[in-house]
Design a protein around this motif. Sequence first.
Motif, PDB file in Angstrom:
ATOM      1  N   ASP A 176       0.955  -1.207   0.025  1.00  0.00           N
ATOM      2  CA  ASP A 176      -0.034   0.067  -0.004  1.00  0.00           C
ATOM      3  C   ASP A 176       0.805   1.336  -0.096  1.00  0.00           C
ATOM      4  N   GLY A 177       0.946   1.786  -1.104  1.00  0.00           N
ATOM      5  CA  GLY A 177       1.888   2.920  -1.165  1.00  0.00           C
ATOM      6  C   GLY A 177       1.994   3.571  -2.602  1.00  0.00           C
ATOM      7  N   ASN A 178       3.077   4.490  -2.743  1.00  0.00           N
ATOM      8  CA  ASN A 178       2.887   5.440  -4.000  1.00  0.00           C
ATOM      9  C   ASN A 178       4.062   4.553  -4.807  1.00  0.00           C
ATOM     10  N   LEU A 179       4.463   5.145  -6.180  1.00  0.00           N
ATOM     11  CA  LEU A 179       5.134   4.403  -7.185  1.00  0.00           C
ATOM     12  C   LEU A 179       6.445   4.356  -6.848  1.00  0.00           C
ATOM     13  N   THR A 180       7.055   5.352  -6.029  1.00  0.00           N
ATOM     14  CA  THR A 180       8.386   5.299  -5.825  1.00  0.00           C
ATOM     15  C   THR A 180       8.628   4.266  -4.578  1.00  0.00           C
ATOM     16  N   GLU A 181       7.664   3.991  -3.749  1.00  0.00           N
ATOM     17  CA  GLU A 181       7.709   3.039  -2.759  1.00  0.00           C
ATOM     18  C   GLU A 181       7.861   1.667  -3.412  1.00  0.00           C
ATOM     19  N   LEU A 182       6.740   1.632  -4.491  1.00  0.00           N
ATOM     20  CA  LEU A 182       6.417   0.353  -5.330  1.00  0.00           C
ATOM     21  C   LEU A 182       7.929   0.064  -5.916  1.00  0.00           C
ATOM     22  N   ARG A 183       8.428   0.964  -6.573  1.00  0.00           N
ATOM     23  CA  ARG A 183       9.757   0.800  -7.335  1.00  0.00           C
ATOM     24  C   ARG A 183      10.772   0.092  -6.229  1.00  0.00           C
TER      25      ARG A 183
END
Length: 255
Positions: free
Chosen positions: A221-228
């Motif tokens: 659960d998070g944003n694109l940067t965190e996902l990357r």
Amino acid sequence: MISFSNVNYSIGGKQILKNVSFTVPNGESRIIMGHSGSGKSTILRLILGLICPDSGSIMVDNLDICGAREKEKREIRKRIGMVFQDGALFDSLTVGENVGFYLFEHTKMKIDEIEKKVREMLGFVGLSDEIIDRLPEELSGGMQRRVAIGRALLSTDPKIMLYDEPTTGLDPTATTNVIALINRLAEVKHVTSIVVTHQIADAFEMADKFIIIDSGEVAFDGNLTELRQSREPRVVEFLEPFRETIANVRKIDFI
Ligand SMILES: Nc1ncnc2c1ncn2[C@@H]1O[C@H](COP(=O)(O)OP(=O)(O)O)[C@@H](O)[C@H]1O
Ligand SMILES: [Mg+2]
């Protein structure tokens, strides 16, 4: 706002959702991704109050949707627009009758007024109002999906939009157009949106915050940067085929 807090849900002894918690503040969008059968559509049915969890709570617009009375549930549902995968248009009704269906059925608005609203809505979803008298079968899949979005908007003037696999089965151009429309709706109408998809390549163009469901559990659960940057094994496994896509993401604007 939509908020899940430690939600467990099972059918016939099989646990479908396990301890699911997430919050989508007003006006924000979330993409829910996950393999087929992971529990994504079940989350949408819970938000609509069609089913209730075994434990945990679900708040929709400050209302505990499962503790609410029928009347309160109906009030909430009036503010939720739902778009299903197949578009789910009435195939014997024209485009105009489909889009204006709620106004015909539930208001005393005159036909001319409804027609005016329907024509405006067709424009809003990027369709020519010349198709107003056509039947759904005469339209492409992408156009049908846009008609369905238009109908959802005219039915409810929603504060919340839920989309279940909105781009599945569409060709790339239609996919781009539908994504652009979803983004425009979020930006122009400030609706809170949840888009469920297993089409990962499309997901990154529709929002910048993501939830990954893996076998009924929130794996991310998070944003694109965190996902990357995520090293969580389930996230790495899920995203592996899309590493290049994720590296080159850009959000699609309405055209
Ligand atoms: N009415 C039902 N009866 C039995 N199992 C169900 C029912 N609805 C969903 N399931 C099961 O729950 C799991 C999650 O389903 P669903 O939420 O539709 O997944 P998704 O939308 O991610 O593909 C699947 O394993 C599915 O088989
Ligand atoms: Mg589903």
